[in-house]
Design a protein around this motif. Structure first.
Motif, PDB file in Angstrom:
ATOM      1  N   ASN A 395      -3.731 -28.337  33.276  1.00 43.80           N
ATOM      2  CA  ASN A 395      -2.810 -29.428  32.994  1.00 43.80           C
ATOM      3  C   ASN A 395      -3.414 -30.746  33.494  1.00 43.80           C
ATOM      4  O   ASN A 395      -4.495 -30.766  34.085  1.00 43.80           O
ATOM      5  CB  ASN A 395      -1.439 -29.167  33.631  1.00 43.80           C
ATOM      6  CG  ASN A 395      -1.543 -28.921  35.136  1.00 43.80           C
ATOM      7  OD1 ASN A 395      -2.411 -29.460  35.814  1.00 43.80           O
ATOM      8  ND2 ASN A 395      -0.644 -28.091  35.649  1.00 43.80           N
ATOM      9  N   ARG A 396      -2.734 -31.833  33.285  1.00 45.25           N
ATOM     10  CA  ARG A 396      -3.299 -33.152  33.620  1.00 45.25           C
ATOM     11  C   ARG A 396      -3.522 -33.296  35.129  1.00 45.25           C
ATOM     12  O   ARG A 396      -4.492 -33.898  35.567  1.00 45.25           O
ATOM     13  CB  ARG A 396      -2.373 -34.261  33.119  1.00 45.25           C
ATOM     14  CG  ARG A 396      -2.014 -34.138  31.656  1.00 45.25           C
ATOM     15  CD  ARG A 396      -3.213 -34.271  30.751  1.00 45.25           C
ATOM     16  NE  ARG A 396      -2.888 -33.874  29.385  1.00 45.25           N
ATOM     17  CZ  ARG A 396      -3.712 -34.038  28.363  1.00 45.25           C
ATOM     18  NH1 ARG A 396      -4.895 -34.554  28.542  1.00 45.25           N
ATOM     19  NH2 ARG A 396      -3.342 -33.644  27.161  1.00 45.25           N
ATOM     20  N   ASP A 454       0.871 -36.889  30.033  1.00 49.22           N
ATOM     21  CA  ASP A 454      -0.353 -37.053  29.246  1.00 49.22           C
ATOM     22  C   ASP A 454      -0.857 -38.490  29.317  1.00 49.22           C
ATOM     23  O   ASP A 454      -2.049 -38.743  29.418  1.00 49.22           O
ATOM     24  CB  ASP A 454      -0.091 -36.683  27.785  1.00 49.22           C
ATOM     25  CG  ASP A 454       0.114 -35.190  27.609  1.00 49.22           C
ATOM     26  OD1 ASP A 454       0.058 -34.470  28.629  1.00 49.22           O
ATOM     27  OD2 ASP A 454       0.334 -34.759  26.455  1.00 49.22           O
ATOM     28  N   THR A 457      -3.322 -39.829  32.100  1.00 49.67           N
ATOM     29  CA  THR A 457      -4.754 -39.529  32.132  1.00 49.67           C
ATOM     30  C   THR A 457      -5.485 -39.997  30.881  1.00 49.67           C
ATOM     31  O   THR A 457      -6.677 -40.226  30.913  1.00 49.67           O
ATOM     32  CB  THR A 457      -4.997 -38.017  32.289  1.00 49.67           C
ATOM     33  OG1 THR A 457      -4.258 -37.324  31.276  1.00 49.67           O
ATOM     34  CG2 THR A 457      -4.553 -37.544  33.649  1.00 49.67           C
ATOM     35  N   GLU A 458      -4.766 -40.143  29.766  1.00 52.12           N
ATOM     36  CA  GLU A 458      -5.430 -40.559  28.530  1.00 52.12           C
ATOM     37  C   GLU A 458      -6.134 -41.910  28.688  1.00 52.12           C
ATOM     38  O   GLU A 458      -7.202 -42.131  28.149  1.00 52.12           O
ATOM     39  CB  GLU A 458      -4.410 -40.642  27.378  1.00 52.12           C
ATOM     40  CG  GLU A 458      -3.877 -39.303  26.912  1.00 52.12           C
ATOM     41  CD  GLU A 458      -4.885 -38.503  26.110  1.00 52.12           C
ATOM     42  OE1 GLU A 458      -6.012 -38.985  25.922  1.00 52.12           O
ATOM     43  OE2 GLU A 458      -4.551 -37.386  25.688  1.00 52.12           O
ATOM     44  N   SER A 461      -9.644 -41.504  30.235  1.00 51.77           N
ATOM     45  CA  SER A 461     -10.523 -40.435  29.769  1.00 51.77           C
ATOM     46  C   SER A 461     -11.256 -40.782  28.486  1.00 51.77           C
ATOM     47  O   SER A 461     -12.013 -39.974  27.978  1.00 51.77           O
ATOM     48  CB  SER A 461      -9.719 -39.147  29.547  1.00 51.77           C
ATOM     49  OG  SER A 461      -8.781 -39.323  28.501  1.00 51.77           O
ATOM     50  N   SER A 465      -9.758 -36.365  27.141  1.00 53.30           N
ATOM     51  CA  SER A 465      -9.009 -35.664  28.192  1.00 53.30           C
ATOM     52  C   SER A 465      -8.906 -34.177  27.920  1.00 53.30           C
ATOM     53  O   SER A 465      -8.675 -33.402  28.826  1.00 53.30           O
ATOM     54  CB  SER A 465      -7.605 -36.252  28.325  1.00 53.30           C
ATOM     55  OG  SER A 465      -6.897 -36.106  27.111  1.00 53.30           O
TER      56      SER A 465
END
Length: 478
Positions: A395-396, A454, A457-458, A461, A465
């Motif tokens: 997961n993130r 989400d 982190t997007e 990344s 990601s």
């Protein structure tokens, strides 16, 4: 040798069963062959880092023979602690102990360029760290929560990444040859590639013991190649053999004892990782050999033996010991759960270690040949870490923990000069990359909230990601 000829199915699953001696002896030696190369390699690498290893022309080069001897003797002693047991020490299971790769990223900076003089602090750390490791047996069940696959997989991967450079250097001709025309020569690489090709061929196309001892057989093929091409002469082999004693006992405190805070802290921190590795191996043995879960008593006993075996080794010039995973696989392959078979293998190891002529032959192995074997072994360490990481639910949150830990750990390892203004102790501990990565991962895993969105982190990344799920929680896979 079929399983039915060794004993009944119930006997084969019984750790206390003793097969007929003429069948138990080859089975015990088989365990030694499976771990022999991995067991003596750390001694060779530490000696090389200190400056008296292969190709160094150091007057202390003969000390390498003693370190090889102690690797064999005290792997055998630690194995006996596991199989025979002393009170609560030992799991009474067929656990094979050997010199641990995990501590190499700690040991290498401790001795780097210091020669034999650097060993006093190293073995001081081994002794104190070993006793600390044994104490973990009292609480091992309570600390496992802090070391999930995300942390242990990262640490094992970092261990491999810290060592792969050694394999390439050895294959090219060794550190002393860097800067010379011979470094990276076609002949050097040919010797290493012979080892790699034979090892891979036997591992994938061989069967039984041929496959299990593929690295050892690959090194023998490389050794023959070196003799055939003149890299190694029969005269050099015979000289090393003749100069070595027939029998020699371990010497307590041969290299002295020195308290180094960096060494003690490093060995104590790595003891956590080694203890968790042992827990996994004990579970693997009981599941693969007896079809059951390991008991708390077995796990605690194995941890006690791990640490005590390491501490005893440190008194005589041996390195940290841990359970060897390749032998766990061998038990699953043969189906023989007898601890007495492994006891025979341990006695064989001790006898070999007390005969310096065995080590005298090992030290004639050209460094390029050893490099081929090391490339395979350390690459497998990285692969094992990645395999452990496959059990992570990606997961993130876990991606962020892994990203920060790996970036800092690997970055410090690749650019040690960034720490030139740090105190010596901190610099030694941090430049391995292993300890900072492990510490950051443990702390973040304990303090970060369970999930990140989400979107969180997007943005950092670059669209990369990923969407991997790893091993999903049970409720998601039902």
């Amino acid at each position: 040798m079929s399983n039915s000829s060794i004993g009944s199915p119930a006997q084969l699953r019984d750790p206390n069963y003793t097969p007929p001696l003429y069948k138990a002896i080859p089975l015990g030696i088989q365990h030694v062959l499976a771990m022999f190369v991995s067991n003596v390699t750390p001694a060779i690498i530490v000696a090389g880092a200190a400056g008296f290893g292969f190709g160094s022309n150091s007057p202390d080069f003969p000390e390498l023979l003693y370190l090889i001897q102690m690797s064999m003797v005290f792997a055998g002693v630690a194995t006996l602690l596991q199989t025979i047991t002393i009170g609560p020490v030992g799991a009474a299971l067929p656990i094979v102990q050997g010199t641990s790769f995990a501590f190499l990223p700690i040991m290498i900076p401790l001795v780097a360029g210091k020669g034999v003089d650097g060993l006093a602090a190293l073995f001081g750390g081994v002794i104190i760290g070993g006793f600390f490791h044994a104490c973990l047996g009292l609480v091992i069940g309570k600390i496992r929560f802090a070391l999930p696959p995300l942390v242990t997989g990262l640490v094992v991967t970092m261990i491999g990444l810290a060592l792969v450079q050694v394999g390439i250097q050895y294959a090219a001709g060794g550190v002393p040859a860097i800067g010379t025309p011979e470094y990276g020569s076609l002949l050097n690489w040919a010797a290493a590639l012979v080892v790699i090709v034979v090892t891979l061929g036997l591992k994938f196309f061989g069967k039984g013991m041929m496959s299990v001892s593929a690295v050892l057989l690959g090194l023998i093929a490389g050794y023959i190649f070196a003799l055939a091409t003149g890299m190694l002469t029969f005269e050099a082999v015979s000289t090393s053999w003749n100069r070595a004693a027939v029998f020699a006992l371990p010497q307590p405190f041969k290299y002295g004892f020195e308290f180094s805070f960096a060494a003690v802290l490093g060995f104590c921190l790595m003891a956590f990782v080694s203890a968790v590795e042992t827990v996994g191996d004990v579970s693997g043995i009981t599941k693969g050999g007896a079809g059951r879960e390991a008991t708390d008593k077995e796990i605690a006993g194995a941890t006690f033996a791990d640490g005590l075996g390491t501490a005893i080794a440190g008194f005589f010039g041996g390195f940290p010991n841990t359970s060897f995973s390749q032998n766990v696989g061998l038990i699953a392959m043969t189906g023989v759960m007898s601890r007495h078979v492994v006891t025979i293998g341990a006695i064989f190891l001790i006898v070999c270690g007390l005969i310096p002529k065995v080590g005298a032959v090992i030290r004639t192995v050209p460094i390029e040949v050893l490099g081929g074997g090391v490339i395979v072994m350390f690459g497998m360490v990285v692969a094992a870490g990645i395999s452990m990481l496959s059990d992570v639910n990606w997961n993130r949150r876990n991606m962020v923990i892994f990203a920060i830990s790996l970036s800092i750990g690997l970055g410090l390892q690749l650019e040690p000069g960034a720490l030139q203004h740090m105190p010596d102790t901190a610099r030694i501990l941090l430049t391995s990359g292993l300890l900072p990565a492990a510490l950051i991962a443990i702390v973040l895993n304990l303090v970060l909230p369970e999930e990140l969105s989400d979107e969180s982190t997007e943005e950092v990344s670059g669209g990369l990601s990923g969407h991997g799920r790893g091993s999903l929680p049970k409720e998601e896979t039902a």
